[in-house]
Design an enzyme around this catalytic site. Structure first.
Site, PDB file in Angstrom:
ATOM      1  N   SER A 137       0.793  -1.227   0.093  1.00  0.00           N
ATOM      2  CA  SER A 137      -0.114  -0.032  -0.167  1.00  0.00           C
ATOM      3  C   SER A 137       0.907   1.042   0.061  1.00  0.00           C
ATOM      4  CB  SER A 137      -0.952  -0.020   1.387  1.00  0.00           C
ATOM      5  OG  SER A 137      -1.692   1.205   1.422  1.00  0.00           O
ATOM      6  N   TYR A 150      -2.263  -1.066  10.859  1.00  0.00           N
ATOM      7  CA  TYR A 150      -1.926  -1.500   9.356  1.00  0.00           C
ATOM      8  C   TYR A 150      -0.751  -1.007   8.683  1.00  0.00           C
ATOM      9  CZ  TYR A 150      -3.379  -0.991   4.344  1.00  0.00           C
ATOM     10  OH  TYR A 150      -3.580  -0.831   2.970  1.00  0.00           O
TER      11      TYR A 150
END
Length: 275
Positions: A137, A150
């Site tokens: 990401s 995360y």
């Protein structure tokens, strides 16, 4: 090349979003392979035929990983590309995250990548070729408030992939990482878990500002298909490139990050987050 002799891809998390789009894209371009997901019967899985196997694979279950890789090798005889896409986001104050939430976030986003990669490497070594593509990401390169767990997993995937690329290169195997920006999927719904319950707590005021800023930013995201195109490029470009930014927002944000001092970067994050 006939479809019978075409390359083979194994994709995790192919039930929706990026993984689903990637499975369709590879199939459309003549690849064979396995579209894997935790529960194929409960998802809009790609159509299964002799060239596409839809298989159950839970990346947090070592036995499931072994079974899916073995089934792919049994049906197709090789695996040329693995796309480690399965994952989800955990949002909210770190202090309020339970032990189980922390464990599952790392089990899925990090340990799952490790498990699938380790399981396919013997076959790739025998072939003397292969490509491991890990979907991380932009959140593996840049941080935002309340995504600490995360971010920890995605930073881990970026670092793991870059280091892995050095050790696998002499074996003819490439390791690459995809860093998408915002994607128009259900990430903010089904794929986003929260560490907190509704109600008053010490982080409430800050959390409200960040959530409002997140809501205001929605709508200018890349499509899953456009991210799948970047994955396909990584699988087929034949280069030693490791990092692939995916989406205009990812490219712009990373370029801006590179140009700023630490103080400027931190201030940019604060403003972007409504703080």
């Amino acid at each position: 090349m006939s479809i019978e002799g075409s390359p083979v891809v194994l994709i995790t998390g192919a039930s929706t979003g990026i993984g689903h789009a990637a499975a369709h894209l590879f199939a459309e371009r003549g690849w064979r392979g396995a579209a894997t997901m935790r529960n194929p019967s409960a998802s809009a899985a790609p159509a299964q035929d002799q060239h596409v196997a839809v298989l159950p694979l839970d990346v947090t279950d070592p036995a499931s990983v072994k079974a899916a890789v073995a089934a792919t090798l049994e049906q197709f005889g090789r695996i040329d590309v693995v796309v480690n896409n399965a994952g989800y986001g955990l949002f909210g104050p770190f202090e309020k995250a339970s032990d189980e939430q922390i464990r599952l976030q790392f089990a899925t986003n990090v340990d799952g990548v490790f498990a699938v990669t380790r399981e396919v490497l013997p076959a790739m070594r025998r072939q003397g070729s292969g490509t491991i593509i890990n979907v991380a990401s932009l959140g593996g390169l840049i941080t935002l408030p309340f995504f600490s767990l995360y971010h920890a997993t995605k930073f881990a995937v970026v670092g793991f992939t870059e280091s892995l690329s050095f050790e696998l290169a002499p074996l003819g195997i490439r390791a690459k990482v995809i860093a998408p920006g915002g994607v128009a999927t259900d990430f903010a719904g089904r794929s986003l878990a929260q560490t907190f319950a509704e109600g008053e707590h010490a982080y409430g005021n800050t959390l409200s500002k960040v959530m409002a800023a997140m809501t205001a930013r929605r709508g200018n995201y890349s499509s899953p298909k456009s991210i799948a195109e970047t994955i396909f490029t990584a699988a087929t470009d034949g280069t030693g490139r490791v990092l692939y930014l995916a989406g205009p927002d990812a490219e712009q944000a990373f370029a801006l990050r590179q140009s700023l001092s630490e103080a400027e970067r931190l201030e940019m994050v604060r403003q972007h987050s409504g703080l």
